[in-house]
Design a protein around this motif. Sequence first.
Motif, PDB file in Angstrom:
ATOM      1  N   LYS A  71       1.607  52.254  43.050  1.00  0.00           N
ATOM      2  CA  LYS A  71       1.232  53.348  41.943  1.00  0.00           C
ATOM      3  C   LYS A  71       1.777  53.284  40.599  1.00  0.00           C
ATOM      4  O   LYS A  71       1.171  53.111  39.578  1.00  0.00           O
ATOM      5  CB  LYS A  71       1.516  54.641  42.407  1.00  0.00           C
ATOM      6  N   ASP A  72       3.201  52.966  40.741  1.00  0.00           N
ATOM      7  CA  ASP A  72       3.952  52.641  39.247  1.00  0.00           C
ATOM      8  C   ASP A  72       3.465  51.476  38.705  1.00  0.00           C
ATOM      9  O   ASP A  72       3.226  51.361  37.375  1.00  0.00           O
ATOM     10  CB  ASP A  72       5.491  52.515  39.681  1.00  0.00           C
ATOM     11  N   THR A  73       3.161  50.216  39.443  1.00  0.00           N
ATOM     12  CA  THR A  73       2.826  49.104  38.633  1.00  0.00           C
ATOM     13  C   THR A  73       1.322  49.237  38.401  1.00  0.00           C
ATOM     14  O   THR A  73       1.110  48.719  37.211  1.00  0.00           O
ATOM     15  CB  THR A  73       2.816  47.963  39.792  1.00  0.00           C
ATOM     16  N   VAL A  74       0.548  49.933  38.692  1.00  0.00           N
ATOM     17  CA  VAL A  74      -0.958  50.289  38.517  1.00  0.00           C
ATOM     18  C   VAL A  74      -0.796  51.069  37.093  1.00  0.00           C
ATOM     19  O   VAL A  74      -1.496  50.776  36.208  1.00  0.00           O
ATOM     20  CB  VAL A  74      -1.679  50.893  39.567  1.00  0.00           C
ATOM     21  N   PHE A  75       0.201  51.850  36.995  1.00  0.00           N
ATOM     22  CA  PHE A  75       0.325  52.786  35.786  1.00  0.00           C
ATOM     23  C   PHE A  75       0.450  51.909  34.533  1.00  0.00           C
ATOM     24  O   PHE A  75      -0.060  51.900  33.558  1.00  0.00           O
ATOM     25  CB  PHE A  75       1.540  53.625  35.692  1.00  0.00           C
ATOM     26  N   ALA A  76       1.611  50.940  34.849  1.00  0.00           N
ATOM     27  CA  ALA A  76       1.763  49.748  33.868  1.00  0.00           C
ATOM     28  C   ALA A  76       0.791  48.813  33.359  1.00  0.00           C
ATOM     29  O   ALA A  76       0.406  48.560  32.426  1.00  0.00           O
ATOM     30  CB  ALA A  76       2.958  49.000  34.503  1.00  0.00           C
ATOM     31  N   LEU A  77      -0.034  48.502  34.615  1.00  0.00           N
ATOM     32  CA  LEU A  77      -1.428  47.796  34.245  1.00  0.00           C
ATOM     33  C   LEU A  77      -2.409  48.574  33.352  1.00  0.00           C
ATOM     34  O   LEU A  77      -3.162  48.075  32.379  1.00  0.00           O
ATOM     35  CB  LEU A  77      -2.040  47.406  35.680  1.00  0.00           C
ATOM     36  N   ALA A  78      -2.406  49.914  33.586  1.00  0.00           N
ATOM     37  CA  ALA A  78      -3.278  50.513  32.832  1.00  0.00           C
ATOM     38  C   ALA A  78      -2.872  50.825  31.449  1.00  0.00           C
ATOM     39  O   ALA A  78      -3.784  50.294  30.403  1.00  0.00           O
ATOM     40  CB  ALA A  78      -3.527  52.082  33.412  1.00  0.00           C
ATOM     41  N   ASN A  79      -1.423  50.935  31.240  1.00  0.00           N
ATOM     42  CA  ASN A  79      -0.981  50.826  29.844  1.00  0.00           C
ATOM     43  C   ASN A  79      -1.487  49.503  29.201  1.00  0.00           C
ATOM     44  O   ASN A  79      -1.708  49.444  27.932  1.00  0.00           O
ATOM     45  CB  ASN A  79       0.425  51.071  29.982  1.00  0.00           C
ATOM     46  N   ILE A  80      -1.343  48.506  29.881  1.00  0.00           N
ATOM     47  CA  ILE A  80      -1.679  47.091  29.289  1.00  0.00           C
ATOM     48  C   ILE A  80      -3.084  46.851  29.074  1.00  0.00           C
ATOM     49  O   ILE A  80      -3.392  46.396  27.856  1.00  0.00           O
ATOM     50  CB  ILE A  80      -1.163  45.798  30.404  1.00  0.00           C
TER      51      ILE A  80
ATOM     52  N   LYS B  32       9.609  45.807  46.770  1.00  0.00           N
ATOM     53  CA  LYS B  32       9.292  46.198  47.918  1.00  0.00           C
ATOM     54  C   LYS B  32      10.278  47.606  48.224  1.00  0.00           C
ATOM     55  O   LYS B  32       9.822  48.255  49.119  1.00  0.00           O
ATOM     56  CB  LYS B  32       9.584  45.177  48.928  1.00  0.00           C
ATOM     57  N   LYS B  33      11.373  47.568  47.529  1.00  0.00           N
ATOM     58  CA  LYS B  33      12.208  48.750  47.949  1.00  0.00           C
ATOM     59  C   LYS B  33      11.824  50.021  46.976  1.00  0.00           C
ATOM     60  O   LYS B  33      12.540  51.264  47.076  1.00  0.00           O
ATOM     61  CB  LYS B  33      13.677  48.317  47.606  1.00  0.00           C
ATOM     62  N   ALA B  34      11.016  49.897  46.284  1.00  0.00           N
ATOM     63  CA  ALA B  34      10.672  51.363  45.109  1.00  0.00           C
ATOM     64  C   ALA B  34      10.235  52.309  45.913  1.00  0.00           C
ATOM     65  O   ALA B  34       9.558  52.057  46.928  1.00  0.00           O
ATOM     66  CB  ALA B  34      10.067  50.564  44.018  1.00  0.00           C
TER      67      ALA B  34
ATOM     68  N   ALA C 159       5.280  52.492  30.730  1.00  0.00           N
ATOM     69  CA  ALA C 159       4.853  53.064  31.723  1.00  0.00           C
ATOM     70  C   ALA C 159       5.586  54.122  32.483  1.00  0.00           C
ATOM     71  O   ALA C 159       6.751  53.782  32.641  1.00  0.00           O
ATOM     72  CB  ALA C 159       4.087  52.230  32.505  1.00  0.00           C
ATOM     73  N   PRO C 160       4.848  55.252  32.945  1.00  0.00           N
ATOM     74  CA  PRO C 160       5.827  56.043  33.917  1.00  0.00           C
ATOM     75  C   PRO C 160       6.054  55.492  35.099  1.00  0.00           C
ATOM     76  O   PRO C 160       5.217  54.792  35.699  1.00  0.00           O
ATOM     77  CB  PRO C 160       4.898  57.347  33.934  1.00  0.00           C
ATOM     78  N   SER C 161       7.030  55.892  35.745  1.00  0.00           N
ATOM     79  CA  SER C 161       7.312  55.371  37.098  1.00  0.00           C
ATOM     80  C   SER C 161       8.119  56.567  37.992  1.00  0.00           C
ATOM     81  O   SER C 161       9.139  57.170  37.238  1.00  0.00           O
ATOM     82  CB  SER C 161       8.061  54.126  37.051  1.00  0.00           C
ATOM     83  N   ALA C 162       8.064  56.681  39.152  1.00  0.00           N
ATOM     84  CA  ALA C 162       8.815  57.584  39.970  1.00  0.00           C
ATOM     85  C   ALA C 162      10.219  57.271  39.888  1.00  0.00           C
ATOM     86  O   ALA C 162      10.729  56.205  39.895  1.00  0.00           O
ATOM     87  CB  ALA C 162       8.460  57.434  41.711  1.00  0.00           C
ATOM     88  N   ARG C 163      10.898  58.315  39.656  1.00  0.00           N
ATOM     89  CA  ARG C 163      12.579  58.288  39.555  1.00  0.00           C
ATOM     90  C   ARG C 163      12.750  57.379  38.340  1.00  0.00           C
ATOM     91  O   ARG C 163      13.944  56.436  38.242  1.00  0.00           O
ATOM     92  CB  ARG C 163      13.311  57.852  40.497  1.00  0.00           C
ATOM     93  N   ASN C 164      12.089  56.829  37.390  1.00  0.00           N
ATOM     94  CA  ASN C 164      12.160  56.052  36.661  1.00  0.00           C
ATOM     95  C   ASN C 164      12.462  54.516  36.960  1.00  0.00           C
ATOM     96  O   ASN C 164      13.373  53.905  36.322  1.00  0.00           O
ATOM     97  CB  ASN C 164      13.010  56.320  35.433  1.00  0.00           C
ATOM     98  N   GLU C 165      12.116  54.233  38.141  1.00  0.00           N
ATOM     99  CA  GLU C 165      12.570  52.842  38.922  1.00  0.00           C
ATOM    100  C   GLU C 165      12.007  51.709  37.914  1.00  0.00           C
ATOM    101  O   GLU C 165      12.594  50.807  38.100  1.00  0.00           O
ATOM    102  CB  GLU C 165      12.048  52.996  40.338  1.00  0.00           C
ATOM    103  N   GLN C 166      10.917  51.878  37.266  1.00  0.00           N
ATOM    104  CA  GLN C 166      10.331  50.577  36.693  1.00  0.00           C
ATOM    105  C   GLN C 166      10.317  49.617  37.629  1.00  0.00           C
ATOM    106  O   GLN C 166      10.917  48.414  37.434  1.00  0.00           O
ATOM    107  CB  GLN C 166      11.118  50.445  35.464  1.00  0.00           C
ATOM    108  N   PRO C 167       9.545  49.586  38.763  1.00  0.00           N
ATOM    109  CA  PRO C 167       9.744  48.644  39.641  1.00  0.00           C
ATOM    110  C   PRO C 167       8.861  47.380  39.647  1.00  0.00           C
ATOM    111  O   PRO C 167       8.493  46.566  40.427  1.00  0.00           O
ATOM    112  CB  PRO C 167       9.223  49.340  41.156  1.00  0.00           C
ATOM    113  N   TRP C 168       8.225  47.141  38.632  1.00  0.00           N
ATOM    114  CA  TRP C 168       7.307  46.119  38.115  1.00  0.00           C
ATOM    115  C   TRP C 168       8.136  44.871  37.744  1.00  0.00           C
ATOM    116  O   TRP C 168       9.237  44.788  37.101  1.00  0.00           O
ATOM    117  CB  TRP C 168       6.201  46.491  37.127  1.00  0.00           C
ATOM    118  N   PHE C 169       7.207  43.609  37.947  1.00  0.00           N
ATOM    119  CA  PHE C 169       7.632  42.490  37.114  1.00  0.00           C
ATOM    120  C   PHE C 169       6.221  41.811  36.844  1.00  0.00           C
ATOM    121  O   PHE C 169       5.314  41.720  37.909  1.00  0.00           O
ATOM    122  CB  PHE C 169       8.457  41.642  38.016  1.00  0.00           C
ATOM    123  N   PHE C 170       6.261  41.165  35.824  1.00  0.00           N
ATOM    124  CA  PHE C 170       5.012  40.538  35.558  1.00  0.00           C
ATOM    125  C   PHE C 170       5.235  38.961  35.347  1.00  0.00           C
ATOM    126  O   PHE C 170       5.969  38.786  34.587  1.00  0.00           O
ATOM    127  CB  PHE C 170       4.490  41.125  34.209  1.00  0.00           C
TER     128      PHE C 170
END
Length: 177
Positions: free
Chosen positions: A95-104, A88-90, A42-53
């Motif tokens: 938004k980034d995590t929702v992009f990942a959820l949409a990919n899923i 929390k620091k991203a 999934a895309p993320s701002a500055r490629n931070e990939q701030p998600w965890f599942f």
Amino acid sequence: MKSSHTEICLDLIKNRRSIRRFQKTPVTSHQLALLQEAAELAPSARNEQPWFFCAIENQEIIHQIEQLAEPAGNCYNAPLLLCAFADKKALEPVKDTVFALANIMYTCEAIGLGSCYINFVSDVFNCPAYDKLAGALGVPEGYFAVGALAIGVPAEEKPVPTDRKKNIFSIVQEDAQ
């Protein structure tokens, strides 16, 4: 003329529906690996990939999470509850995590699984009374819940799509000279 890849992609988008009845069939480790890969891409701002599942297959734990909600939540007896958390620091954690959820969600459609977004889970995990719950399930410190997906093999026909809202674009073009 559309390419076959474009048609496949648009078909996934057109056919995906929220599923609220699931077979008891577990999600396979191969399917789960594909969902993980979809999230990682999934895309993320500055490629931070701030998600965890956190992938919860234990039905007792899923039912306990349902009971912690006010009123009680419903995960539709899905064999998998995939809870999404964000750093929390991203820069743009939600938004980034929702992009990942949409990919899923679209990957679920592609591999024959159904999914349904479950919002109440974020209220449970983000409630101060349950502040130890995420950590007990392996979520790192410094993350907050964004939402979850109920995932499994559909036990129902896909709902008929409702009419989609039209005229949702404003197009601003270069001046023709």
